[in-house]
Design an enzyme around this catalytic site. Structure first.
Site, short mmCIF file in Angstrom:
data_model
loop_
_atom_site.label_atom_id
_atom_site.label_comp_id
_atom_site.label_asym_id
_atom_site.label_seq_id
_atom_site.Cartn_x
_atom_site.Cartn_y
_atom_site.Cartn_z
N HIS A 185 0.85 -1.19 0.00
CA HIS A 185 0.00 0.00 0.00
C HIS A 185 0.89 1.24 0.00
O HIS A 185 1.80 1.36 0.81
CB HIS A 185 -0.88 -0.01 1.25
N VAL A 212 -2.81 1.77 -4.52
CA VAL A 212 -2.39 3.15 -4.69
C VAL A 212 -3.58 4.02 -4.33
O VAL A 212 -4.58 4.03 -5.05
CB VAL A 212 -1.91 3.42 -6.13
N GLU A 213 -3.49 4.73 -3.20
CA GLU A 213 -4.67 5.43 -2.69
C GLU A 213 -4.46 6.94 -2.64
O GLU A 213 -3.50 7.43 -2.04
CB GLU A 213 -5.02 4.90 -1.29
N VAL A 214 -5.37 7.66 -3.26
CA VAL A 214 -5.47 9.12 -3.22
C VAL A 214 -4.13 9.79 -3.52
O VAL A 214 -3.56 10.51 -2.70
CB VAL A 214 -6.05 9.62 -1.87
N LEU A 239 -2.00 7.44 0.39
CA LEU A 239 -2.69 7.60 1.67
C LEU A 239 -2.91 6.21 2.26
O LEU A 239 -3.77 5.45 1.81
CB LEU A 239 -4.03 8.31 1.47
#
Length: 263
Positions: A113, A156-158, A116
């Site tokens: 991860h 892949v977050e924000v 964010l």
């Protein structure tokens, strides 16, 4: 597909296919997702896990390793194998690359991860990550660290869309994008946001397609009404009625009375 989707299938189609992905909370949600054509799923390894796995035998199912559930790489390997035994196809892990490397060395597919990461948000706050070149470079380095550790996928977050696009083009990992436009290999949302199951905060990238909260409120009102009607019937003597009960032949009752005197 007629068989379960594998890491090999995902990697073989990188750059050729965009996948839909949902985090689900129940077997019913998982089955509905697959019926809708969504075959990349994630969930928590709680009491619903086995039922979710049984409901979607051919889907690619990632199980989350709770952050802090392990404190050594060896413990991560043991828990990783346990999640695979229970039916997971990959293990989501927000721990450091040394934990991921230990699992990957044993051929346990791991999803890392970047961006964010809620479990590390005390270091960043809840905001878009990578809007400056320096911060974006740190995200890229984090992806490279996961790559070198042997991860199979990366959430892949924000992050800004151009950064998500750069990551997706430069890494062999399957990028699972949440709040990254359409740049990643998967378009990932939580079923709770899609279904509108909660009254709390909905992130900017979420889109509510149903209002299950209102539906549940209506169902709860019907539950209360039904229970009140049941209580009123009992109090008023209209329940139970004869057809709700089991009778006894009078002759057998007389015989019982006689037999009972010997007890």
């Amino acid at each position: 597909m007629a068989r379960r989707i594998t890491v090999y299938d995902l990697h073989s189609r990188k750059g050729q296919q965009k996948w839909l992905q949902l985090h689900v909370d129940s077997a019913a949600e998982a089955a509905a997702a697959v019926e809708a054509g969504i075959v990349i799923l994630s969930c928590e390894p709680d009491h619903n896990f086995e039922a979710i796995r049984a409901a979607v035998p051919h889907a690619f199912l990632s199980a989350g390793m709770p952050h802090g559930a392990v404190s050594t790489p060896d413990e991560a390997v043991r828990l990783g194998f346990e999640l695979l035994r229970r039916g997971a196809d990959s293990v989501y892990c927000s721990h450091s690359p040394r934990f991921i490397e230990a699992m990957a060395a044993e051929a346990i597919p791991v999803t890392g991860h970047v961006g964010l990461v809620p479990n590390r948000a005390t270091w960043t706050n809840y905001r878009a990550i990578g809007k400056t070149a320096d911060e974006a470079l740190r995200v890229l380095r984090a992806v490279k660290d996961l790559e070198n550790a042997g991860a199979a996928c990366v959430e892949v977050e924000v992050v800004p869309v151009p950064l998500a696009d750069l990551i997706t083009r430069r890494t062999p990992l399957i990028t699972m994008g949440m709040g990254c436009g359409s740049a990643c290999d998967t378009q990932y949302l939580f079923s709770s946001d899609v279904l509108g199951t909660h009254a709390g905060h909905y992130p900017r990238h979420a889109k509510k397609y149903a209002d299950f909260l209102a539906l549940e409120a209506g169902l709860q009102a019907q539950r209360v009404a039904a229970f009140r009607a049941f209580a009123a019937d009992v109090e008023g003597g209209t329940y139970p009625e004869p057809h709700h009960q089991v009778g006894m032949d009078p002759a057998e009752l007389d015989r019982l009375e006689t037999l009972a005197q010997s007890i």
